[in-house]
Design a protein around this motif. Structure first.
Motif, PDB file in Angstrom:
ATOM      1  N   ILE A   1       6.263  10.569   0.703  1.00 34.42           N
ATOM      2  CA  ILE A   1       6.002   8.565   0.245  1.00 34.42           C
ATOM      3  C   ILE A   1       5.378   7.791   1.414  1.00 34.42           C
ATOM      4  CG2 ILE A   1       5.377   7.753  -1.957  1.00 34.42           C
ATOM      5  CD1 ILE A   1       7.158   9.687  -3.128  1.00 34.42           C
ATOM      6  N   ASP A   2       4.803   7.327   1.751  1.00 37.10           N
ATOM      7  CA  ASP A   2       4.655   5.754   2.333  1.00 37.10           C
ATOM      8  C   ASP A   2       4.624   4.823   2.200  1.00 37.10           C
ATOM      9  OD1 ASP A   2       5.214   7.538   5.240  1.00 37.10           O
ATOM     10  OD2 ASP A   2       2.537   7.812   4.617  1.00 37.10           O
TER      11      ASP A   2
ATOM     12  N   GLY B   1       1.477  -1.353  -0.193  1.00 36.19           N
ATOM     13  CA  GLY B   1      -0.062   0.162  -0.726  1.00 36.19           C
ATOM     14  C   GLY B   1       0.992   1.055  -0.485  1.00 36.19           C
ATOM     15  N   VAL B   2       0.565   2.604  -1.205  1.00 41.20           N
ATOM     16  CA  VAL B   2       1.423   3.477  -1.110  1.00 41.20           C
ATOM     17  C   VAL B   2       0.044   4.635  -0.436  1.00 41.20           C
ATOM     18  CG1 VAL B   2       1.896   5.362  -2.502  1.00 41.20           C
ATOM     19  CG2 VAL B   2       2.559   2.560  -2.144  1.00 41.20           C
ATOM     20  N   ILE B   3       0.279   5.356   0.323  1.00 44.20           N
ATOM     21  CA  ILE B   3      -0.127   6.942   0.997  1.00 44.20           C
ATOM     22  C   ILE B   3       1.243   8.194   0.823  1.00 44.20           C
ATOM     23  CG2 ILE B   3      -0.929   8.339   2.658  1.00 44.20           C
ATOM     24  CD1 ILE B   3      -1.930   5.394   2.877  1.00 44.20           C
TER      25      ILE B   3
ATOM     26  N   ILE C   1      11.181   9.055   0.738  1.00 45.91           N
ATOM     27  CA  ILE C   1      10.261   7.775   0.700  1.00 45.91           C
ATOM     28  C   ILE C   1      10.154   7.183   2.743  1.00 45.91           C
ATOM     29  CG2 ILE C   1       9.778   5.670   0.285  1.00 45.91           C
ATOM     30  CD1 ILE C   1      10.491   6.909  -3.032  1.00 45.91           C
ATOM     31  N   ASN C   2       9.007   6.371   3.292  1.00 45.78           N
ATOM     32  CA  ASN C   2       9.774   5.851   3.794  1.00 45.78           C
ATOM     33  C   ASN C   2       9.625   4.483   3.902  1.00 45.78           C
ATOM     34  OD1 ASN C   2       9.612   8.385   6.006  1.00 45.78           O
ATOM     35  ND2 ASN C   2       7.345   8.457   5.408  1.00 45.78           N
ATOM     36  N   CYS C   3       9.786   3.484   4.071  1.00 44.88           N
ATOM     37  CA  CYS C   3       9.179   2.748   3.618  1.00 44.88           C
ATOM     38  C   CYS C   3       9.184   1.356   4.903  1.00 44.88           C
ATOM     39  CB  CYS C   3      10.406   1.861   2.625  1.00 44.88           C
ATOM     40  SG  CYS C   3       9.432  -0.130   2.075  1.00 44.88           S
TER      41      CYS C   3
ATOM     42  N   LEU D   1      14.111  -2.299   0.590  1.00 47.28           N
ATOM     43  CA  LEU D   1      13.255  -2.044   0.484  1.00 47.28           C
ATOM     44  C   LEU D   1      13.007  -0.366  -0.743  1.00 47.28           C
ATOM     45  CD1 LEU D   1      12.769  -5.077   0.602  1.00 47.28           C
ATOM     46  CD2 LEU D   1       9.999  -4.156   0.576  1.00 47.28           C
ATOM     47  N   ARG D   2      13.498  -0.038   0.938  1.00 53.30           N
ATOM     48  CA  ARG D   2      13.693   1.616   0.117  1.00 53.30           C
ATOM     49  C   ARG D   2      14.372   1.997  -0.547  1.00 53.30           C
ATOM     50  NH1 ARG D   2      16.142   5.846   2.177  1.00 53.30           N
ATOM     51  NH2 ARG D   2      17.238   4.703   4.270  1.00 53.30           N
ATOM     52  N   GLU D   3      15.173   1.792  -0.584  1.00 51.09           N
ATOM     53  CA  GLU D   3      16.535   2.064  -1.730  1.00 51.09           C
ATOM     54  C   GLU D   3      16.305   1.765  -3.191  1.00 51.09           C
ATOM     55  OE1 GLU D   3      20.363   2.722   2.032  1.00 51.09           O
ATOM     56  OE2 GLU D   3      20.030   0.316   0.633  1.00 51.09           O
ATOM     57  N   ALA D   4      15.701   0.346  -3.015  1.00 48.44           N
ATOM     58  CA  ALA D   4      16.084  -0.172  -5.071  1.00 48.44           C
ATOM     59  C   ALA D   4      14.164   0.206  -5.352  1.00 48.44           C
ATOM     60  CB  ALA D   4      15.425  -1.721  -4.335  1.00 48.44           C
ATOM     61  N   LEU D   5      13.868   0.970  -4.111  1.00 52.91           N
ATOM     62  CA  LEU D   5      12.426   1.516  -5.013  1.00 52.91           C
ATOM     63  C   LEU D   5      12.822   3.019  -5.587  1.00 52.91           C
ATOM     64  CD1 LEU D   5      10.065  -0.187  -2.950  1.00 52.91           C
ATOM     65  CD2 LEU D   5       9.842   0.054  -5.121  1.00 52.91           C
ATOM     66  N   GLU D   6      13.613   3.779  -4.358  1.00 51.40           N
ATOM     67  CA  GLU D   6      13.627   5.240  -4.406  1.00 51.40           C
ATOM     68  C   GLU D   6      14.381   5.897  -5.799  1.00 51.40           C
ATOM     69  OE1 GLU D   6      14.306   7.241  -0.607  1.00 51.40           O
ATOM     70  OE2 GLU D   6      16.615   6.303  -1.154  1.00 51.40           O
TER      71      GLU D   6
END
Ligand code: UDP
Length: 240
Positions: A116-117, A48-50, A68-70, A98-103
């Motif tokens: 972005i959460d 889920g993303v907020i 970004i918070n993950c 995960l955060r580092e890969a996505l951002e």
């Protein structure tokens, strides 16, 4: 425990280069801005993303880009031995990974002072949760309308009884010799996560990477299809 039988097949009957059954759905949660569900064999995950939303607490905002918070979290009932309540050391580390890969693909500079959460909830774990979690989170970001340079797709390869295998399950992870999760932005041809637990030769690593890359292209295609299913607009006035 025998992980490869006399016919060269794995504990769940797959060939070494075979992906488990993959199901991806986008827009599955009503109280988020974007969401996705991934089922990869026995692994089941919601993301889920907020946001992007105004930063809170304020002192964490950045003047020139979004933060970004993950949070990667496993439900207590998702594993054989009840996982302790609350965040374990492993979950804290995986949240960062995960955060580092996505951002790497998010246009963060388009949202200064915003947040972005990303929530990744593992409902049932059967190996490969960090990679399936990344695949789901990337779709949830797209569903939230977050601008990105590419969708991230991920899979883990491994080595069991001397054989390189794609998309390892829990048994293979537990009793195999090595486990190598890979995440990529396939259209940019860039690797955004690469880890290795266990032992592989340099040659096996490059063969494993090739194996992962082929599967990642397939996963990426399935992600695009899931997004199209969600956002397909039927032409008005046409009989179906
Ligand atoms: N696992 C478990 N309990 C835990 C953590 C992991 O049973 O507390 C299982 C689960 O099936 C997971 C697998 O072990 O998918 C492999 O875990 P790993 O830490 O390698 O991460 P993953 O492969 O899920 O990214």
């Amino acid at each position: 425990m025998k992980l490869i039988n006399e016919n060269g097949l794995r504990v769940d009957g797959r060939r070494p280069d075979e992906l488990r059954k993959l199901r991806l759905e986008v827009g599955v949660l009503e109280k988020t801005d974007g969401s996705a569900y991934v089922e990869l064999g026995g692994t089941r995950i919601y993301a889920g993303v907020i946001g992007p939303r105004e930063a809170h607490p304020k002192h964490l905002e950045l003047p020139d880009r979004a933060v970004i918070n993950c949070r990667y979290h496993m439900a207590s009932f998702s594993v054989d031995e009840r996982k302790p309540l609350g965040m374990t050391r492993r979950e804290v580390e995986l949240s960062k990974v995960l955060r580092e890969a996505l951002e790497t693909v998010v246009f963060l500079e388009e949202f200064p002072r915003m947040m972005i959460d990303i929530f990744v909830e593992v409902i049932q774990a059967d190996g490969g949760t960090r990679t399936a979690g990344i695949t789901a989170a990337s779709l949830a970001l797209a569903d939230a309308g977050v601008p990105m340079a590419d969708l991230i797709s991920a899979v883990a390869v491994g080595k069991v009884e001397g054989t390189l295998v794609l998309d390892i399950n829990e048994l293979e992870d537990k009793y195999g010799e090595a486990d190598m999760p890979v995440a990529m932005a396939p259209n940019l041809n860039s690797i955004v996560l690469l880890q290795l637990n266990g032992r592989m030769t340099a040659d096996e690593i490059s063969k494993g990477l090739e194996m992962a890359q082929t599967a990642i292209k397939q996963i990426h295609q399935t992600q695009v299809e899931a997004l199209k299913r969600r956002y397909k607009v039927e032409p008005e006035g046409l009989e179906t």
